[in-house]
Design a protein around this motif. Structure first.
Motif, PDB file in Angstrom:
ATOM      1  N   CYS A 199     -41.870  -9.140 -33.245  1.00 31.11           N
ATOM      2  CA  CYS A 199     -41.188  -7.835 -33.200  1.00 31.11           C
ATOM      3  C   CYS A 199     -39.828  -7.909 -33.877  1.00 31.11           C
ATOM      4  N   LEU A 200     -39.116  -8.995 -33.650  1.00 26.36           N
ATOM      5  CA  LEU A 200     -37.833  -9.164 -34.331  1.00 26.36           C
ATOM      6  C   LEU A 200     -38.029  -9.244 -35.840  1.00 26.36           C
ATOM      7  N   GLY A 201     -39.111  -9.894 -36.251  1.00 31.01           N
ATOM      8  CA  GLY A 201     -39.448  -9.923 -37.669  1.00 31.01           C
ATOM      9  C   GLY A 201     -39.736  -8.537 -38.211  1.00 31.01           C
ATOM     10  N   GLY A 202     -40.379  -7.693 -37.409  1.00 28.10           N
ATOM     11  CA  GLY A 202     -40.641  -6.310 -37.817  1.00 28.10           C
ATOM     12  C   GLY A 202     -39.354  -5.524 -38.015  1.00 28.10           C
ATOM     13  N   ILE A 215     -43.388  -1.982 -29.660  1.00 26.71           N
ATOM     14  CA  ILE A 215     -44.194  -1.069 -30.470  1.00 26.71           C
ATOM     15  C   ILE A 215     -43.355  -0.395 -31.552  1.00 26.71           C
ATOM     16  N   SER A 216     -42.136  -0.017 -31.200  1.00 26.43           N
ATOM     17  CA  SER A 216     -41.293   0.686 -32.175  1.00 26.43           C
ATOM     18  C   SER A 216     -40.910  -0.198 -33.357  1.00 26.43           C
ATOM     19  N   SER A 217     -40.877  -1.515 -33.170  1.00 26.58           N
ATOM     20  CA  SER A 217     -40.551  -2.385 -34.303  1.00 26.58           C
ATOM     21  C   SER A 217     -41.582  -2.234 -35.410  1.00 26.58           C
ATOM     22  N   TRP A 218     -42.851  -2.175 -35.039  1.00 27.96           N
ATOM     23  CA  TRP A 218     -43.901  -2.072 -36.047  1.00 27.96           C
ATOM     24  C   TRP A 218     -44.077  -0.650 -36.557  1.00 27.96           C
ATOM     25  N   ILE A 219     -43.839   0.325 -35.708  1.00 27.59           N
ATOM     26  CA  ILE A 219     -43.883   1.713 -36.176  1.00 27.59           C
ATOM     27  C   ILE A 219     -42.782   1.957 -37.198  1.00 27.59           C
ATOM     28  N   TRP A 244     -41.678  -0.796 -19.337  1.00 26.47           N
ATOM     29  CA  TRP A 244     -42.036   0.218 -20.336  1.00 26.47           C
ATOM     30  C   TRP A 244     -41.017   0.252 -21.476  1.00 26.47           C
ATOM     31  N   PHE A 245     -39.746  -0.010 -21.183  1.00 26.95           N
ATOM     32  CA  PHE A 245     -38.743  -0.077 -22.248  1.00 26.95           C
ATOM     33  C   PHE A 245     -39.006  -1.265 -23.174  1.00 26.95           C
ATOM     34  N   VAL A 246     -39.402  -2.391 -22.609  1.00 25.59           N
ATOM     35  CA  VAL A 246     -39.728  -3.560 -23.436  1.00 25.59           C
ATOM     36  C   VAL A 246     -40.953  -3.258 -24.296  1.00 25.59           C
TER      37      VAL A 246
END
Length: 118
Positions: free
Chosen positions: A35-38, A105-109, A98-100
């Motif tokens: 996710c950090l990579g995203g 999910i938002s990283s990839w979106i 849910w925040f995590v």
């Protein structure tokens, strides 16, 4: 910032541990650093588009592999046990979970949006 990443690592690992997966610490590390990579790729996409440079598949693969490779150096079962002890009496754990999930999910979106808008 370290506290946020540690908490995300703990929640992701706890999720997989609750589902009965062995090695949940490694899985959580790969997911978190992926996710950090995203997010890094999203920022890199904005920067490269400012200079009219195209983002290639090889660049994306190298960045993702680099971040996932870093995860193996920073995660361990010992770290999870320390975080589990620290967060054993946390309040609103379901909401924070849910925040995590939204963070991951938002990283990839965001990356997909940047990739197709550039």
């Amino acid at each position: 910032m370290r506290i946020l990443f540690n908490y995300c690592y703990y929640r992701i690992s706890k999720f997989y541990k609750d589902w009965g997966e062995s090695g949940s610490e490694g899985t959580a590390g790969v997911i978190l650093y992926g996710c950090l990579g995203g997010y890094f790729l999203s920022m890199l996409g904005f920067i490269l588009s400012a200079f009219n440079i195209e983002m290639t598949e090889i660049l994306v693969a190298v960045v993702i592999l680099f971040f996932i490779g870093m995860s193996f150096f920073f995660v361990s079962e010992k770290k999870y046990k320390e975080l589990e002890e620290h967060y054993k009496n946390e309040k609103h754990s379901k909401l924070k979970g849910w925040f995590v999930f939204t963070f991951c999910i938002s990283s990839w979106i965001l990356f997909i949006i940047v990739l197709y808008s550039v």
